[in-house]
Design an enzyme around this catalytic site. Structure first.
Site, PDB file in Angstrom:
ATOM      1  N   LYS A 126       0.866  -1.194   0.000  1.00  0.00           N
ATOM      2  CA  LYS A 126       0.000   0.000   0.000  1.00  0.00           C
ATOM      3  C   LYS A 126       0.896   1.235   0.000  1.00  0.00           C
ATOM      4  O   LYS A 126       2.018   1.187   0.489  1.00  0.00           O
ATOM      5  CB  LYS A 126      -0.869   0.019   1.264  1.00  0.00           C
ATOM      6  CG  LYS A 126      -2.065   0.927   1.180  1.00  0.00           C
ATOM      7  CD  LYS A 126      -3.248   0.215   0.517  1.00  0.00           C
ATOM      8  CE  LYS A 126      -4.401   1.134   0.230  1.00  0.00           C
ATOM      9  NZ  LYS A 126      -5.581   0.355  -0.215  1.00  0.00           N
ATOM     10  N   ASP A 166      -7.101   4.374  -4.481  1.00  0.00           N
ATOM     11  CA  ASP A 166      -7.751   4.227  -3.173  1.00  0.00           C
ATOM     12  C   ASP A 166      -8.372   5.608  -2.915  1.00  0.00           C
ATOM     13  O   ASP A 166      -8.628   6.355  -3.874  1.00  0.00           O
ATOM     14  CB  ASP A 166      -6.730   3.822  -2.094  1.00  0.00           C
ATOM     15  CG  ASP A 166      -7.396   3.348  -0.797  1.00  0.00           C
ATOM     16  OD1 ASP A 166      -7.839   2.190  -0.739  1.00  0.00           O
ATOM     17  OD2 ASP A 166      -7.496   4.135   0.172  1.00  0.00           O
TER      18      ASP A 166
HETATM   19  P1  NDP Z   1     -12.992   7.823  -2.821  1.00  0.00           P
HETATM   20  O1  NDP Z   1     -11.921   8.807  -2.620  1.00  0.00           O
HETATM   21  O2  NDP Z   1     -13.526   7.578  -4.170  1.00  0.00           O
HETATM   22  O3  NDP Z   1     -14.221   8.103  -1.855  1.00  0.00           O
HETATM   23  C1  NDP Z   1     -14.061   8.179  -0.476  1.00  0.00           C
HETATM   24  C2  NDP Z   1     -15.367   8.603   0.140  1.00  0.00           C
HETATM   25  O4  NDP Z   1     -15.270   8.517   1.553  1.00  0.00           O
HETATM   26  C3  NDP Z   1     -15.718  10.051  -0.163  1.00  0.00           C
HETATM   27  O5  NDP Z   1     -17.109  10.173  -0.195  1.00  0.00           O
HETATM   28  C4  NDP Z   1     -15.109  10.783   0.999  1.00  0.00           C
HETATM   29  O6  NDP Z   1     -15.727  12.031   1.264  1.00  0.00           O
HETATM   30  C5  NDP Z   1     -15.367   9.832   2.126  1.00  0.00           C
HETATM   31  N1  NDP Z   1     -14.299   9.973   3.130  1.00  0.00           N
HETATM   32  C6  NDP Z   1     -12.976   9.811   2.948  1.00  0.00           C
HETATM   33  N2  NDP Z   1     -12.294  10.041   4.071  1.00  0.00           N
HETATM   34  C7  NDP Z   1     -13.213  10.365   4.980  1.00  0.00           C
HETATM   35  C8  NDP Z   1     -13.142  10.713   6.341  1.00  0.00           C
HETATM   36  N3  NDP Z   1     -11.969  10.766   6.992  1.00  0.00           N
HETATM   37  N4  NDP Z   1     -14.307  10.959   6.971  1.00  0.00           N
HETATM   38  C9  NDP Z   1     -15.506  10.883   6.319  1.00  0.00           C
HETATM   39  N5  NDP Z   1     -15.642  10.582   5.019  1.00  0.00           N
HETATM   40  C10 NDP Z   1     -14.512  10.312   4.374  1.00  0.00           C
HETATM   41  O7  NDP Z   1     -12.398   6.441  -2.216  1.00  0.00           O
HETATM   42  P2  NDP Z   1     -12.883   4.964  -2.466  1.00  0.00           P
HETATM   43  O8  NDP Z   1     -14.352   4.910  -2.674  1.00  0.00           O
HETATM   44  O9  NDP Z   1     -11.985   4.367  -3.462  1.00  0.00           O
HETATM   45  O10 NDP Z   1     -12.515   4.299  -1.046  1.00  0.00           O
HETATM   46  C11 NDP Z   1     -13.455   4.196   0.023  1.00  0.00           C
HETATM   47  C12 NDP Z   1     -12.988   3.096   0.967  1.00  0.00           C
HETATM   48  O11 NDP Z   1     -12.938   1.848   0.264  1.00  0.00           O
HETATM   49  C13 NDP Z   1     -11.604   3.278   1.566  1.00  0.00           C
HETATM   50  O12 NDP Z   1     -11.587   2.710   2.857  1.00  0.00           O
HETATM   51  C14 NDP Z   1     -10.720   2.442   0.653  1.00  0.00           C
HETATM   52  O13 NDP Z   1      -9.535   2.033   1.291  1.00  0.00           O
HETATM   53  C15 NDP Z   1     -11.647   1.262   0.382  1.00  0.00           C
HETATM   54  N6  NDP Z   1     -11.374   0.465  -0.805  1.00  0.00           N
HETATM   55  C16 NDP Z   1     -11.276   1.029  -2.042  1.00  0.00           C
HETATM   56  C17 NDP Z   1     -11.061   0.221  -3.145  1.00  0.00           C
HETATM   57  C18 NDP Z   1     -11.029   0.763  -4.533  1.00  0.00           C
HETATM   58  O14 NDP Z   1     -10.922  -0.037  -5.465  1.00  0.00           O
HETATM   59  N7  NDP Z   1     -11.127   2.054  -4.750  1.00  0.00           N
HETATM   60  C19 NDP Z   1     -10.879  -1.238  -3.012  1.00  0.00           C
HETATM   61  C20 NDP Z   1     -11.084  -1.720  -1.666  1.00  0.00           C
HETATM   62  C21 NDP Z   1     -11.300  -0.888  -0.632  1.00  0.00           C
HETATM   63  P3  NDP Z   1     -15.190  13.361   0.537  1.00  0.00           P
HETATM   64  O15 NDP Z   1     -15.716  13.286  -0.861  1.00  0.00           O
HETATM   65  O16 NDP Z   1     -15.734  14.465   1.338  1.00  0.00           O
HETATM   66  O17 NDP Z   1     -13.699  13.256   0.602  1.00  0.00           O
HETATM   67  O1  2IT Z   2      -7.913  -1.475  -0.733  1.00  0.00           O
HETATM   68  C1  2IT Z   2      -7.852  -1.970  -1.874  1.00  0.00           C
HETATM   69  O2  2IT Z   2      -7.967  -3.177  -2.065  1.00  0.00           O
HETATM   70  C2  2IT Z   2      -7.660  -1.057  -3.002  1.00  0.00           C
HETATM   71  N1  2IT Z   2      -7.610   0.146  -2.814  1.00  0.00           N
HETATM   72  C3  2IT Z   2      -7.515  -1.616  -4.395  1.00  0.00           C
HETATM   73  C4  2IT Z   2      -6.102  -2.086  -4.633  1.00  0.00           C
HETATM   74  C5  2IT Z   2      -5.788  -2.512  -6.026  1.00  0.00           C
HETATM   75  O3  2IT Z   2      -4.599  -2.828  -6.248  1.00  0.00           O
HETATM   76  O4  2IT Z   2      -6.653  -2.549  -6.899  1.00  0.00           O
END
Ligand code: NDP
Ligand code: 2IT
Length: 448
Positions: A126, A166
């Protein structure tokens, strides 16, 4: 003192001020207790758990960039290459002001087991930065991404370490970083995933984490004689994971009534309008208050400290898709009191440990993120395969593979839980099933 407790104490002592990393390690070690105790002497002699909880390599670097006023800004950059026993390091990059080494280590540690659960050959890693993309111009984003990659490119490669997105890193950022990697290394290779479709990206990668989350939720429901059809679902977050979880849940006949961002949350009694949500968050990159302004069925609530937010809404299923520790004990109590039956994590470690225990003790079906959000990284691994064979698969092919992978993860974590006498504890099942493949590979490869 048992070996598991010894290792946990060592992790806390050697990694001060990294509470999220301690939390992630504690959760895994607690569920591995039964497996470790059966092989305690051997694992201890080989220091298997000490090696598993110590990253193979940590890279930390300075990221200087120039903002639109001509001012030089300096950010911290990180890449934690945690474990390569079963494949090249694989895991996302997070750009958020809360990023520090402990956060990246917790995420990298979780990624080891998640990647193992996918059944695909990917190790755990990561990275990220404390850079805040909010309010930055497109030129500033590009300047930052180029500077970040100028250093990171020395440490990654298609067969070494393959980052992805992420929080705060989506298609735009991956594009700028890919361009800079290619320019410096002169290599057109699958070094990043989540790429655009015109330069090696995979169809369905954008949707994969959210879709995968709903596929495994559906598998869980069906196994318990239920279905998504007609269920009321509460989702937090409004980013990549949340958006596509909402879309897939709706396609399967559920009604999703909420989403949230860092400033507030939406309750939409008619169900979230995904097209409007995408327009506001993906195109305009604006706040959720604009959603309520555009839709009369929706209420916007400003986030207040100590408030339950979306977890106070009556629902059958809750899908936390924003960030770590966003669902605490009080929230868990509110969900149980309101009749919620299922919680599946879209984010990484969104539920605190006491909240998880409360949900499990109160009969909620609970799947932890390392199993339920594995669809994103699994589809990243499918993108790597397509890059290696220089071919692109159709959306339907990738989506069908994703669905199969999520159903298989559900089967494996249920069976592991049953085998170790904790039937229905999918947290233990996920940690045990994820651990076993990695432990076997580490043992086979000797003391490295
Ligand atoms: P994005 O940046 O696309 O979206 C994040 C969302 O969460 C936004 O709505 C953001 O609000 C909100 N957010 C972020 N930080 C905070 C905080 N500290 N407090 C409150 N709201 C918060 O990220 P993702 O959708 O990609 O990721 C969301 C989660 O999923 C994370 O935990 C990530 O690690 C996990 N994840 C992502 C994957 C991926 O493929 N993208 C895969 C597996 C897990 P705002 O718009 O105001 O910032
Ligand atoms: O938390 C996760 O699994 C991710 N943000 C996706 C990682 C990836 O390599 O697609």
């Amino acid at each position: 003192m048992s070996y598991v407790d010894e290792v946990y104490e060592r992790v806390v002592a050697q990694n001060p001020a990294q509470p999220e990393f301690h939390q992630a390690v504690k959760e895994v070690l607690e569920s591995l207790r039964v497996v470790i105790e059966a092989n305690e002497e051997e694992y201890k002699r080989e220091a298997l758990l000490e090696r598993l909880t110590t990253p193979e390599r940590i890279i930390m670097f300075r990221v200087p960039w120039v903002d639109d006023k001509g001012q030089v800004q300096v950010q911290n950059g990180y890449r934690v290459q945690f474990n390569s026993a079963i494949g090249p390091y694989k895991g996302g990059l997070r750009f958020h002001p809360s990023v520090n080494l402990g956060i990246i280590k917790f995420l990298g540690f979780e990624q080891i087991f998640k990647n193992s659960l996918t059944g695909l050959p990917i190790g755990g890693g990561k990275g990220g930065s404390d850079f805040d993309p909010k309010g930055k111009s497109d030129r500033e984003i590009m300047a930052f991404c180029q500077s970040f990659m100028t250093e990171l490119c020395k440490h990654i490669g298609a067969d070494t370490d393959v980052p992805a997105g992420d929080i705060g890193v989506g298609g735009r950022e991956i594009g700028y970083m890919y361009g800079q990697y290619k320019r410096i290394r002169n290599l057109y290779e699958g070094v990043l995933t989540g790429k655009g479709l015109t330069y090696g990206g995979s169809l369905a990668r954008t949707e994969a984490t959210g879709y995968g989350l709903v596929y495994i939720t559906d598998a869980l429901l069906r196994d318990h004689g239920m279905s998504m059809e007609g269920k009321t679902v509460v989702v937090s977050g409004a980013g990549n994971v949340a958006t596509y979880a909402i879309q897939k849940a709706q396609q399967l006949g559920a009604k999703v009534v909420s989403c949230s961002d860092s400033t507030g949350w939406i309750y939409d009694k008619d169900g979230i309008d995904v097209a409007l949500l995408k327009e506001i968050k993906e195109v305009k990159r604006a706040r959720l208050s604009e959603y309520a302004a555009a839709r009369s069925s929706a209420e916007y609530h400003e986030k207040k400290n100590g408030e339950h937010g979306v977890w106070n809404i009556k629902c059958d299923i809750a899908l936390p898709c924003a960030t770590q520790n966003e669902l605490n004990l009080e929230d868990a109590k509110a969900l149980v009191a309101n009749g919620c039956k299922v919680v599946c994590e879209g984010a990484n470690m969104p539920t605190t440990m006491d909240a998880t225990e409360y949900l499990q003790k109160n009969g909620i079906l609970f799947i932890c993120g390392k199993a339920s959000n594995a669809g994103g990284v699994a589809t990243s691994a499918l993108e790597m395969s397509q890059n290696s064979e220089r071919l692109s698969w159709t959306f339907e092919e990738v989506d069908a593979k994703l669905k199969g992978i999520m159903e298989n993860i559900y089967k494996n974590i249920s069976e592991a839980a049953k085998k170790y006498g904790v039937e229905g504890n999918y947290v233990a099942g996920a940690n045990i099933a994820g651990f076993q493949k990695v432990a076997e590979a580490m043992k086979a490869q000797g003391i490295v």
